[in-house]
Scaffold this active site. Structure first.
Site, PDB file in Angstrom:
ATOM      1  N   THR A 180       0.847  -1.190   0.000  1.00  8.15           N
ATOM      2  CA  THR A 180       0.000   0.000   0.000  1.00  8.15           C
ATOM      3  C   THR A 180       0.884   1.242   0.000  1.00  8.15           C
ATOM      4  OG1 THR A 180      -1.805  -1.088   1.119  1.00  8.15           O
ATOM      5  CG2 THR A 180      -1.582   1.267   1.548  1.00  8.15           C
ATOM      6  N   VAL A 209     -13.354  -4.308   2.103  1.00  8.47           N
ATOM      7  CA  VAL A 209     -12.703  -3.005   2.064  1.00  8.47           C
ATOM      8  C   VAL A 209     -11.845  -2.875   3.317  1.00  8.47           C
ATOM      9  CG1 VAL A 209     -13.061  -0.497   2.068  1.00  8.47           C
ATOM     10  CG2 VAL A 209     -14.610  -1.974   0.760  1.00  8.47           C
ATOM     11  N   ASP A 211      -8.727  -0.515   5.602  1.00  9.11           N
ATOM     12  CA  ASP A 211      -8.698   0.762   6.331  1.00  9.11           C
ATOM     13  C   ASP A 211      -8.342   1.949   5.437  1.00  9.11           C
ATOM     14  OD1 ASP A 211      -6.130  -0.590   6.115  1.00  9.11           O
ATOM     15  OD2 ASP A 211      -5.310   1.106   7.235  1.00  9.11           O
TER      16      ASP A 211
HETATM   17  N1  ASP Z   1      -4.065  -1.650   4.903  1.00  6.70           N
HETATM   18  C1  ASP Z   1      -4.305  -2.223   3.613  1.00  6.70           C
HETATM   19  C2  ASP Z   1      -5.609  -2.977   3.636  1.00  6.70           C
HETATM   20  O1  ASP Z   1      -5.875  -3.634   4.632  1.00  6.70           O
HETATM   21  C3  ASP Z   1      -3.222  -3.148   3.179  1.00  6.70           C
HETATM   22  C4  ASP Z   1      -1.843  -2.613   3.338  1.00  6.70           C
HETATM   23  O2  ASP Z   1      -1.614  -1.628   3.996  1.00  6.70           O
HETATM   24  O3  ASP Z   1      -0.917  -3.202   2.784  1.00  6.70           O
HETATM   25  O4  ASP Z   1      -6.311  -2.956   2.668  1.00  6.70           O
END
Ligand code: ASP
Length: 314
Positions: A180, A209, A211
């Site tokens: 991300t 979905v 965070d």
């Molecule tokens: N936080 C993101 C999600 O859970 C994934 C990530 O940060 O790599 O969609």
């Protein structure tokens, strides 16, 4: 006597490209170098805005767009696959000046989801749009449209196959091949902003979905406190309300940004979650913390330090 404002750098930009099991043995030399180069390009793009006295919100959008285009990161091109083999993208952006915010979830055709989040903020009365409706809004707004195949890469498809083949099953990608991306900035006028963009997690199903597009969980910005972008196991971040919780500690308890970030991440860990956050505030501190072995990250302040790092020990 110098005030905090006088001591603050003229502007600050902090970026991340995801946290997880990121170790030297797992990255090839080429990937290590390519990831550092991409982080540097994202810092350049955001810095160019800030150095011209541009707004923090423009800087975070510019930085995130660079990372969305780079297939090494799980955002835009190179996003992870859903269980059904699609790429469904989530993004959010927030301006600390007035706490205006925009976000999208599960979009499939916009080259730069962060810019679609920006359009939701600026050109609609809403904060969060999802799925087909968000795709339609994107086309109506004249944002660059791409065929969904634009986002797909062979490496992410391989990761989905690996995820499906794992006998233990499980809900999450246990290796946390996240990636991300996000950015937080403080501009020359003292305002802050945050943006986050992601493909979510490998093998996500049922319209899951995370965070990232949820204002207050993965993304938050408030001039009275700070700006936060998160990465990690999203479900725990939602339950903790990570980004808003960090801002609340700063605003109401007067905690320094680093302390607030570490305390909230300790609570995420206690719930069973892992990952990291980047933070900056009206005084321009550049802060990050993570409880994984690595986090792709970088920071730059006006006329000063510039840093790009991957592993926990650098
Ligand atoms: N936080 C993101 C999600 O859970 C994934 C990530 O940060 O790599 O969609």
């Amino acid at each position: 006597m110098s005030t905090a404002a006088e001591a603050a750098p003229r502007w600050t930009l902090v970026i991340h490209g995801g946290a997880g099991v990121i170790e030297r043995e797992r990255l090839t030399k080429e990937d290590d170098a390519a990831i550092r180069a991409a982080l540097a390009r994202a810092l350049d793009a955001g810095s160019a805005v800030l150095a011209m006295d541009g707004a923090a919100v423009d800087a975070v959008e510019a930085a995130v767009k660079v990372l969305e285009d780079d297939p090494h990161f799980n955002a835009g091109r190179g996003a992870v696959f859903t269980y059904e083999g699609a790429n469904e993208l989530d993004a959010a952006i927030m301006d600390g000046r007035d706490r205006s915010a925009g976000a999208v979830a599960g979009v499939t055709r916009t080259r730069h989801p962060v810019s679609l989040a920006r359009a939701v903020k600026d050109a609609s009365p809403h904060v969060l749009l999802m799925g087909k409706g968000a795709d339609t809004f994107s086309a109506e707004q004249g944002l660059e449209q791409v065929d969904p195949s634009w986002f797909a890469t062979p490496e992410r498809r391989r990761q989905l196959e690996e995820f499906k083949a794992r006998k233990t099953g499980g809900w999450f990608d246990v290796d946390m091949k996240y990636g991300t991306v996000g950015a937080v900035a403080r501009d020359a006028a003292g305002h802050v902003a945050a943006a986050t963009s992601t493909g979510g997690i490998t093998g996500k199903r049922w319209g899951r979905v995370g965070d990232s597009p949820l204002i207050g969980a993965g993304t938050y910005a408030d001039d009275r406190a700070c700006a936060v972008s998160a990465t990690g196991s999203g479900e725990f971040y939602i339950r903790e309300g990570v980004a808003h919780e960090i801002c609340a500690r700063v605003r109401f308890a007067g905690e320094p940004l680093q302390q607030a970030a570490e305390r909230v991440m300790a609570e995420v860990k206690a719930l069973g979650g892992s990952g990291g956050v980047i933070v900056t505030g009206p005084n321009g501190e550049a802060v990050w913390t993570f409880n994984t072995s690595g986090m792709y990250r970088g920071s730059v302040v006006a006329g000063g330090d510039r840093k790009v790092a991957i592993y926990g020990d650098e």
